[in-house]
Design an enzyme around this catalytic site. Structure first.
Site: not given
Ligand SMILES: *Cc1c(COP(=O)(O)O)cnc(C)c1O
Length: 360
Positions: A101, A171, A195
């Site tokens: 990511w 993030d 998530k």
């Protein structure tokens, strides 16, 4: 009705209480005769929903008044572009590459300016967090970027990098609301909610006000400017209304659990059950350097791909879903977010012990 133990990395398990409440309110939200899904985002009813959600999030995370909370769309991945478009005033940014990511965010930023990878753990399949105490931070860097919890690899920053005074952008998609954070240490904290917080379709951005300006890269679309959404309190256009409503319910659930201190305590206890077993097991082992282990995503392997596949299959049959590791890593991964009950992890470990006895 029977519910499984869902170890998915995302979209992921939500608190059962929240789902039940949403089910009860599905046809008639608080006597208004319609579902939140059918409601105008300009209505008084929805205004209350989004305002309460923001107030509860502010309380949970102790967000200072000089930070805006934005409820946006486009997932975490859209932030990979929005961040450089809005923050790269000098055209320079430093990225710490701790997984796929972070790497994707870095590659996206390269489109817009001089993005630099100042540290990486790719040499050991991202199984650790690099030492970030004295990085070659560029004097002109507009920000330093991290992915705080690496969903795929199961690592987490336990101390934030030394940014040498530069703005930190993080993030937090897979560790959002899993423990208290000091918001003042960041310029931007953002995460896709699917998530650890709510249903897919919402991304929450917590951003310091001085970073929201009209001075963005040329060509930045209206919808990708933080200012557009900040000025309109996330109602510039139709927001992901139903998703925001569910997030609001999760915030209230978290408050009822005792807030983020209590979640941290519970998450540590929960993760320890699994990690302790992995450390003593003769069949399974964790893949991450101990000091960098995530409380949320726990990857593990047997060392034998066939046995891994057998485990995933038998676990599924026993009611433990989505234990297959990410396609880039293999093995297994148990995501044990806030809404995974302690009992889910205890039962998983009991199942792993049994599997170990049968397959050693
Ligand atoms: C899942 C994930 C993403 C991507 O999220 P999307 O909402 O699918 O764009 C980004 N960062 C992290 C840490 C993630 O876990």
């Amino acid at each position: 009705m029977s519910r499984v133990y869902n170890f998915s990395a995302g979209p992921a398990v939500l608190p059962e209480e929240v789902l039940k409440e949403a089910a009860e309110e599905m046809l008639d939200y608080k006597g208004c005769g319609m579902s939140v899904m059918e409601m105008s985002h300009r209505s008084k009813m929805f205004e209350t929903i989004i305002n309460e959600a923001e107030a509860d999030l502010r309380e949970l995370m102790n967000i200072p008044d000089n930070y805006k909370v934005l409820f946006l769309q486009g997932g975490a991945s859209q932030q990979f572009a929005m961040i450089p478009m809005n923050l790269m005033k000098n055209g320079v940014a430093d990225y710490i590459i701790t997984g796929q990511w972070a790497k994707k965010a870095y590659k996206e930023a390269c489109i817009y300016g001089n993005a630099k990878a100042v540290a990486s753990s790719e040499d050991q399949t991202f199984s650790y967090i690099p030492d970030c105490s004295d990085l070659p931070i560029d004097e002109d860097a507009d920000y330093v970027y991290i992915c705080e919890n690496n969903t795929i690899y199961g690592t987490k920053f336990k101390t934030l990098p030394n940014t040498k005074g530069k703005t930190l952008v993080s993030d937090v998609s897979s560790c959002f609301l899993s423990e208290p954070v000091d918001v003042t240490k960041y310029g931007v904290i953002y995460g896709g909610v699917q998530k650890n917080v709510g249903p897919a379709g919402v991304v929450i951005v917590i951003i310091r006000e001085d970073l929201i300006t009209e001075d963005v890269l040329p060509g930045t679309p209206t919808m990708l400017r933080y200012k557009t959404h900040a000025d309109a309190d996330s109602l510039y256009n139709t927001p992901p209304a139903y998703g925001i409503y569910i997030c609001g319910k999760v915030f209230k659930w978290l408050k009822a659990q005792g807030g983020l201190e209590a979640m941290k305590e519970r998450n540590e206890k929960k993760a320890k059950i699994l990690y302790d077993f992995l450390d003593e097991s003769r069949l399974f082992k964790g893949t991450v350097r101990k000091e960098d282990r995530s409380l949320m995503n726990v990857p593990f392997v047997t060392g034998n791909a066939e046995l891994d596949a057998k485990f995933v299959k038998e676990a599924k049959a026993a009611g433990f879903e989505n234990l297959k590791g990410h396609r880039s890593v293999g093995g297994m991964r148990a995501s044990i977010y806030n809404a995974m009950p302690m009992e889910g992890v205890e039962k998983l470990v009991a199942f792993m012990k049994k599997f170990e006895e049968e397959n050693l």
